[in-house]
Design an enzyme around this catalytic site. Structure first.
Site, mmCIF file in Angstrom:
data_model
loop_
_atom_site.group_PDB
_atom_site.id
_atom_site.type_symbol
_atom_site.label_atom_id
_atom_site.label_comp_id
_atom_site.label_asym_id
_atom_site.label_seq_id
_atom_site.Cartn_x
_atom_site.Cartn_y
_atom_site.Cartn_z
ATOM 1 N N SER A 146 2.002 -9.448 0.904
ATOM 2 C CA SER A 146 1.284 -8.278 1.406
ATOM 3 C C SER A 146 1.972 -7.687 2.632
ATOM 4 C CB SER A 146 -0.171 -8.659 1.706
ATOM 5 O OG SER A 146 -0.942 -7.517 2.018
ATOM 6 N N ASP A 304 1.535 -0.714 2.670
ATOM 7 C CA ASP A 304 2.276 -1.961 2.852
ATOM 8 C C ASP A 304 3.141 -2.255 1.617
ATOM 9 O OD1 ASP A 304 0.149 -2.563 1.209
ATOM 10 O OD2 ASP A 304 -0.373 -4.437 2.202
ATOM 11 N N ASP A 306 3.220 -4.253 -0.933
ATOM 12 C CA ASP A 306 2.652 -4.362 -2.278
ATOM 13 C C ASP A 306 1.646 -3.260 -2.566
ATOM 14 O OD1 ASP A 306 0.755 -5.533 -0.495
ATOM 15 O OD2 ASP A 306 -0.170 -6.608 -2.162
ATOM 16 N N ASP A 308 -1.286 -2.215 -1.463
ATOM 17 C CA ASP A 308 -2.738 -2.305 -1.592
ATOM 18 C C ASP A 308 -3.455 -1.769 -0.352
ATOM 19 O OD1 ASP A 308 -2.089 -4.443 0.066
ATOM 20 O OD2 ASP A 308 -3.294 -5.916 -1.019
#
Length: 575
Positions: A146, A304, A306, A308
């Site tokens: 993340s 970010d 990834d 999300d």
């Protein structure tokens, strides 16, 4: 076994990858670092595992990834064969070793005759959540850390609903992980697995299906196509997965004038332009804000690695930019959703919004004004996903929006995790809504403050890494639990909620009632003026977090109380 035994076991392995062999040689000369890498297995919980990449049982490497995947495979081996044959979908982000870890997971599954659908290149976490539902797989694996620093990577398991794996199944996986020898986990040959249709590459077909669903996020297409065409947006994926999907998603919604931050557009696990690839960190948006100023853009958006989480900087009347908090972004989006649906006559009578217990009551005030129910859940988007599933099963509410203060939002439930792609598309529409009225998002936020009060929140994180870190965090929690503070910032504590004991205590009378939420190591204190303080250890990082929420008649009043409460927290920690 102690850390030296674990270290010796690794030393005896003859087929370690070259990078791990080199690190083992280095660790042999640094006992303190070796102890940290080998003193305990990498923690695995309902959110999966996350840690520094490197050699050791307390590190992310191909062996800990194989061991974690073996745990999932053994769970699936115990299930009905028809369920098992649905397989697992795997995605990964831009971090170092992510593609390698994803392939290793597929090889372990293949050795168990479990089909793996592996993305042909990096994809966002929300698309992985979508793909689980779209392909009807039993589970999903996302290789990501993340928003953590570049040294980290992680392994997240998703259940068949597209949300993070439920605790029951996660506990079974954890037990299997502990039973599996990481050096004895069987792995299949890639070419053979492909020939046997146990390793299937996916990509553009899932992208197309996901983007089709993203189109449903837009509420007023006339608005986005007419006003959106003239808006200037700046977007940065912070060297991660976002650009590939967000660009087409915005264009589909009518936003044609989107400029990517060129230095941050390409995936890069070193994250060379930022210290932390985290949209919660103001420094991460610096290049986006600079570019937005140069091209006279309305909004700068960062996500970010990834994709999300989403952070936003908005233009003010004087041309400068203000960074919004996750709570403020959520309030703006929620107000727009409810306003647009009310104006169109499509606001359901049984509508519901879901947020975490450490998120702002700003959104609650807005929901109440529209007659929409606000449901509070524990921190972790899996709890929001559980509520969505409950709504679908019981038909007692219709999901309208979900969010956490940590910059995570969900608009439509075809994904069951935070989705910055959805959030980006909706945020752009909200900006178009205010632009049509000759206003900015900043103006819109000020109008909401004037209507509902000045809500101000902040989160303070303390990091305690290393072997003693967990003990220090546990002691702080124990101290707060054993002796309830009488006040924060000079304001009396009137109610204490202990989510581990599942109790709510009225301080004046001593009356105790039961909290109707699962157990969690969280304490929350309500103050006499409606402000609150919450304390909880992070589930994915060696941190303890202190959340504060205040409300004032003016911004100055709210800021002053926030500062006073934070000062008293600092004093309690020192004591």
């Amino acid at each position: 076994m102690n850390w030296k035994d674990n270290f010796d076991a690794w030393q005896k392995q003859n087929d370690l990858p070259a990078d791990l062999k080199t690190e083992m040689t280095q660790l042999a000369d640094t006992p303190d670092k070796a102890e940290d890498a080998f003193y305990q297995p990498l923690s695995f919980g309902t959110a999966g595992m996350r840690g520094i990449m490197g050699a050791g049982i307390n590190r992310m490497n191909i062996y800990t990834v194989r061991q974690a995947t073996e745990g999932l495979a053994r769970l699936m081996d115990s299930l009905d064969d028809a369920v098992k044959q649905r397989g697992v979908v795997i995605s990964y982000d831009s971090r170092h070793h992510s593609a390698e870890f994803a392939l290793e997971a597929a090889r372990v599954l293949g050795a168990h005759q479990i089909k793996a659908y592996l993305f042909d290149a990096l994809r966002p976490t929300p698309e992985l959540s979508f793909a689980v539902r779209h392909l009807h797989t039993y589970a999903g694996i996302m290789i990501t850390a993340s928003h953590n620093p570049k040294a980290y990577n992680g392994f997240k398991i998703y259940g068949e609903d597209g949300g993070q794996m439920p605790p029951k199944e996660s506990d079974i996986i954890t037990q299997s992980i502990r039973e599996a020898d990481m050096f004895e986990v069987p792995v299949g040959d890639v070419a053979t697995l492909k020939e046997q249709d146990l390793l299937i590459e996916i990509g553009a077909d899932v992208d197309s299906a996901y983007l089709e669903e993203i189109k449903t996020v837009t509420i007023n297409r006339d608005l986005t196509e007419n006003v959106g065409a003239d808006m200037k947006l700046v977007y940065t994926p912070l060297h991660g997965t976002g650009a590939q999907i967000a660009g087409p998603a915005l264009e589909n919604a009518g936003f044609k004038n989107v400029t990517m931050v060129p230095e941050q557009k390409e995936p890069n696990g070193d994250f060379p332009t930022v210290e932390l690839p985290n949209p919660e960190d103001h420094a991460a948006l610096a290049m986006g804000i600079d570019l937005a100023g140069k091209i006279d853009a309305d909004v700068a958006i960062a996500v970010d690695p990834d994709a999300d989480r989403m952070g936003v900087a908005v233009r003010r009347g004087d041309g400068s930019f203000s960074l919004l908090t996750g709570n403020q972004i959520a309030a703006l989006m929620l107000n727009y959703i409810l306003t647009a649906k009310a104006d169109a006559g499509t606001l359901p009578e049984n509508g519901a919004v879901v947020k975490s217990i450490v998120s702002s009551d700003f959104a609650t005030a807005i929901a109440d004004d529209f007659g929409v129910k606000m449901i509070n859940v524990l921190t972790g988007f899996k709890y929001i996903a559980e509520q969505i599933q409950h709504f679908e099963d019981s038909h007692d509410h219709e999901f309208l929006f979900g969010f956490e203060e940590s910059y995570g939002y969900l608009v439509k439930p075809f994904v069951r995790d935070k989705d910055s792609i959805q959030a980006t598309v909706l945020l752009a529409e909200v900006a178009a809504y205010y632009k049509q009225q000759g206003q900015t998002l900043y103006d819109g936020l000020q109008a909401l403050f004037e209507k509902y009060g000045y809500f101000v929140e902040d989160t303070k994180s303390l990091t305690f890494a290393g072997i003693d870190g967990a003990d220090k965090i546990a002691k702080i929690m124990a101290d707060f639990r054993d002796e309830t503070p009488a006040e924060f910032g000079g304001v009396k504590v009137v109610t204490t909620e202990d989510f581990d004991k599942q109790t709510q205590t009225q301080m004046e009378t001593g009356d105790v009632t039961t909290l109707n939420l699962p157990k969690a190591n969280v304490l929350k204190y309500w103050l006499a003026d409606g402000s609150w303080v919450a304390v909880r250890p992070s589930g994915t990082e060696p941190k303890i977090k202190f959340y504060v929420g205040t409300k004032g008649a003016t911004q100055t009043d709210a800021d002053a109380e926030l500062a006073a409460i934070q000062k008293s927290i600092d004093a309690l920690i020192v004591d």
